[in-house]
Design a protein around this motif. Structure first.
Motif, PDB file in Angstrom:
ATOM      1  N   VAL A 165     -17.842  10.537   9.538  1.00 27.46           N
ATOM      2  CA  VAL A 165     -17.110   9.860  10.616  1.00 27.46           C
ATOM      3  C   VAL A 165     -16.493  10.890  11.561  1.00 27.46           C
ATOM      4  N   VAL A 166     -15.926  11.952  11.006  1.00 26.35           N
ATOM      5  CA  VAL A 166     -15.325  13.001  11.835  1.00 26.35           C
ATOM      6  C   VAL A 166     -16.400  13.654  12.700  1.00 26.35           C
ATOM      7  N   ALA A 167     -17.560  13.967  12.108  1.00 21.68           N
ATOM      8  CA  ALA A 167     -18.650  14.590  12.867  1.00 21.68           C
ATOM      9  C   ALA A 167     -19.145  13.660  13.971  1.00 21.68           C
ATOM     10  N   ARG A 168     -19.248  12.365  13.667  1.00 23.69           N
ATOM     11  CA  ARG A 168     -19.709  11.402  14.665  1.00 23.69           C
ATOM     12  C   ARG A 168     -18.723  11.312  15.828  1.00 23.69           C
ATOM     13  N   ASP A 169     -17.428  11.267  15.511  1.00 23.15           N
ATOM     14  CA  ASP A 169     -16.409  11.191  16.564  1.00 23.15           C
ATOM     15  C   ASP A 169     -16.398  12.455  17.421  1.00 23.15           C
ATOM     16  N   GLU A 170     -16.553  13.623  16.783  1.00 29.34           N
ATOM     17  CA  GLU A 170     -16.596  14.874  17.537  1.00 29.34           C
ATOM     18  C   GLU A 170     -17.820  14.908  18.449  1.00 29.34           C
ATOM     19  N   HIS A 171     -18.949  14.431  17.939  1.00 29.16           N
ATOM     20  CA  HIS A 171     -20.166  14.413  18.739  1.00 29.16           C
ATOM     21  C   HIS A 171     -20.007  13.482  19.941  1.00 29.16           C
ATOM     22  N   LYS A 172     -19.410  12.301  19.722  1.00 28.64           N
ATOM     23  CA  LYS A 172     -19.198  11.368  20.826  1.00 28.64           C
ATOM     24  C   LYS A 172     -18.317  11.988  21.898  1.00 28.64           C
ATOM     25  N   ALA A 173     -17.261  12.706  21.479  1.00 25.78           N
ATOM     26  CA  ALA A 173     -16.372  13.354  22.443  1.00 25.78           C
ATOM     27  C   ALA A 173     -17.114  14.447  23.202  1.00 25.78           C
ATOM     28  N   LYS A 174     -17.946  15.211  22.486  1.00 28.78           N
ATOM     29  CA  LYS A 174     -18.700  16.292  23.119  1.00 28.78           C
ATOM     30  C   LYS A 174     -19.717  15.744  24.121  1.00 28.78           C
ATOM     31  N   VAL A 175     -20.405  14.675  23.744  1.00 28.76           N
ATOM     32  CA  VAL A 175     -21.390  14.057  24.633  1.00 28.76           C
ATOM     33  C   VAL A 175     -20.697  13.480  25.866  1.00 28.76           C
ATOM     34  N   SER A 176     -19.573  12.830  25.649  1.00 31.22           N
ATOM     35  CA  SER A 176     -18.823  12.259  26.763  1.00 31.22           C
ATOM     36  C   SER A 176     -18.400  13.349  27.744  1.00 31.22           C
ATOM     37  N   LYS A 177     -17.903  14.459  27.224  1.00 31.39           N
ATOM     38  CA  LYS A 177     -17.491  15.577  28.086  1.00 31.39           C
ATOM     39  C   LYS A 177     -18.700  16.143  28.824  1.00 31.39           C
ATOM     40  N   GLU A 178     -19.822  16.281  28.135  1.00 34.13           N
ATOM     41  CA  GLU A 178     -21.022  16.820  28.774  1.00 34.13           C
ATOM     42  C   GLU A 178     -21.444  15.969  29.972  1.00 34.13           C
ATOM     43  N   TRP A 179     -21.432  14.637  29.791  1.00 30.34           N
ATOM     44  CA  TRP A 179     -21.846  13.753  30.887  1.00 30.34           C
ATOM     45  C   TRP A 179     -20.827  13.724  32.022  1.00 30.34           C
ATOM     46  N   ARG A 180     -19.541  13.841  31.694  1.00 25.22           N
ATOM     47  CA  ARG A 180     -18.521  13.935  32.757  1.00 25.22           C
ATOM     48  C   ARG A 180     -18.729  15.212  33.571  1.00 25.22           C
ATOM     49  N   ASP A 181     -18.990  16.325  32.867  1.00 24.43           N
ATOM     50  CA  ASP A 181     -19.245  17.595  33.554  1.00 24.43           C
ATOM     51  C   ASP A 181     -20.487  17.475  34.435  1.00 24.43           C
ATOM     52  N   TRP A 182     -21.523  16.842  33.907  1.00 25.33           N
ATOM     53  CA  TRP A 182     -22.760  16.658  34.664  1.00 25.33           C
ATOM     54  C   TRP A 182     -22.487  15.852  35.940  1.00 25.33           C
ATOM     55  N   THR A 202       0.815  -1.221   0.000  1.00 26.67           N
ATOM     56  CA  THR A 202       0.000   0.000   0.000  1.00 26.67           C
ATOM     57  C   THR A 202       0.847   1.270   0.000  1.00 26.67           C
ATOM     58  N   SER A 203       2.173   1.135  -0.154  1.00 25.60           N
ATOM     59  CA  SER A 203       3.053   2.304  -0.054  1.00 25.60           C
ATOM     60  C   SER A 203       2.801   3.328  -1.157  1.00 25.60           C
ATOM     61  N   ASP A 204       2.253   2.905  -2.293  1.00 23.33           N
ATOM     62  CA  ASP A 204       1.984   3.849  -3.379  1.00 23.33           C
ATOM     63  C   ASP A 204       0.523   4.308  -3.410  1.00 23.33           C
ATOM     64  N   LEU A 205      -0.215   3.981  -2.358  1.00 20.17           N
ATOM     65  CA  LEU A 205      -1.615   4.402  -2.256  1.00 20.17           C
ATOM     66  C   LEU A 205      -1.741   5.477  -1.176  1.00 20.17           C
ATOM     67  N   PRO A 206      -2.645   6.434  -1.362  1.00 25.67           N
ATOM     68  CA  PRO A 206      -2.797   7.471  -0.330  1.00 25.67           C
ATOM     69  C   PRO A 206      -3.375   6.894   0.954  1.00 25.67           C
ATOM     70  N   VAL A 207      -3.016   7.522   2.057  1.00 27.79           N
ATOM     71  CA  VAL A 207      -3.555   7.113   3.356  1.00 27.79           C
ATOM     72  C   VAL A 207      -5.022   7.538   3.374  1.00 27.79           C
ATOM     73  N   PRO A 208      -5.918   6.618   3.695  1.00 21.52           N
ATOM     74  CA  PRO A 208      -7.341   6.975   3.669  1.00 21.52           C
ATOM     75  C   PRO A 208      -7.674   8.017   4.735  1.00 21.52           C
ATOM     76  N   GLN A 209      -8.498   8.980   4.355  1.00 23.63           N
ATOM     77  CA  GLN A 209      -8.950  10.020   5.274  1.00 23.63           C
ATOM     78  C   GLN A 209     -10.372   9.685   5.707  1.00 23.63           C
ATOM     79  N   PRO A 210     -10.674   9.879   6.978  1.00 21.18           N
ATOM     80  CA  PRO A 210     -12.042   9.597   7.426  1.00 21.18           C
ATOM     81  C   PRO A 210     -13.024  10.560   6.763  1.00 21.18           C
ATOM     82  N   SER A 211     -14.203  10.084   6.483  1.00 25.16           N
ATOM     83  CA  SER A 211     -15.224  10.923   5.859  1.00 25.16           C
ATOM     84  C   SER A 211     -15.684  12.001   6.837  1.00 25.16           C
ATOM     85  N   ALA A 212     -16.318  13.021   6.295  1.00 23.90           N
ATOM     86  CA  ALA A 212     -16.841  14.107   7.139  1.00 23.90           C
ATOM     87  C   ALA A 212     -17.852  13.561   8.135  1.00 23.90           C
TER      88      ALA A 212
END
Length: 138
Positions: free
Chosen positions: A69-86, A57-67
């Protein structure tokens, strides 16, 4: 996969599957012909070490997560922080209530329930809302 200088380390099934997925993406994107894909795939599943997998795979680009997936991961982190704060806020409020009740020698009205329940309702709403639903500038 593990580290760049671990070429002699034995490859796991998940390492081979990861390479196979990248090869499939390369085929789907038109970066590999069917023949190249087939040859590399056979070599991937025959590989014993990570060093044998890397060139496939050295001549193939490194796959980038889709928008999405990025939004889902950010939301999970935000929700996790919200519940920890709570939870932290709930512990502090209950401690204050406990100390004031103990100092007065009388069990006081459990006032922390009011802000805890209201805060929890907002947290539940944010959790259910899901990623990409809000349009404000968080």
């Amino acid at each position: 996969m593990v580290e760049p200088n671990d070429g002699g380390m034995r490859a796991s099934d998940s390492d081979r599957d990861e390479v196979a997925g990248r090869l499939r993406a390369g085929l789907d994107e038109g970066r590999l012909t069917v023949t190249e894909y087939d040859e590399r795939l056979q070599r991937a599943y025959a590989a014993a070490t990570l060093g044998e997998l890397r060139p496939l795979t050295s001549d193939l680009p490194v796959p980038q997560p889709s928008a999405e997936v990025v939004a889902r991961d950010e939301h999970k982190a935000k929700v996790s922080k919200e519940w920890r704060d709570w939870a932290g806020g709930a512990v502090v409020m209950i401690a204050i209530w406990g100390v004031t009740s103990a100092v007065s020698g009388d069990l006081k009205f459990f006032w922390p329930a009011i802000p805890i329940v209201i805060w929890a309702a907002f947290s539940v709403a944010m959790t259910i809302e899901g990623p990409g639903k809000r349009h404000d500038d968080d």
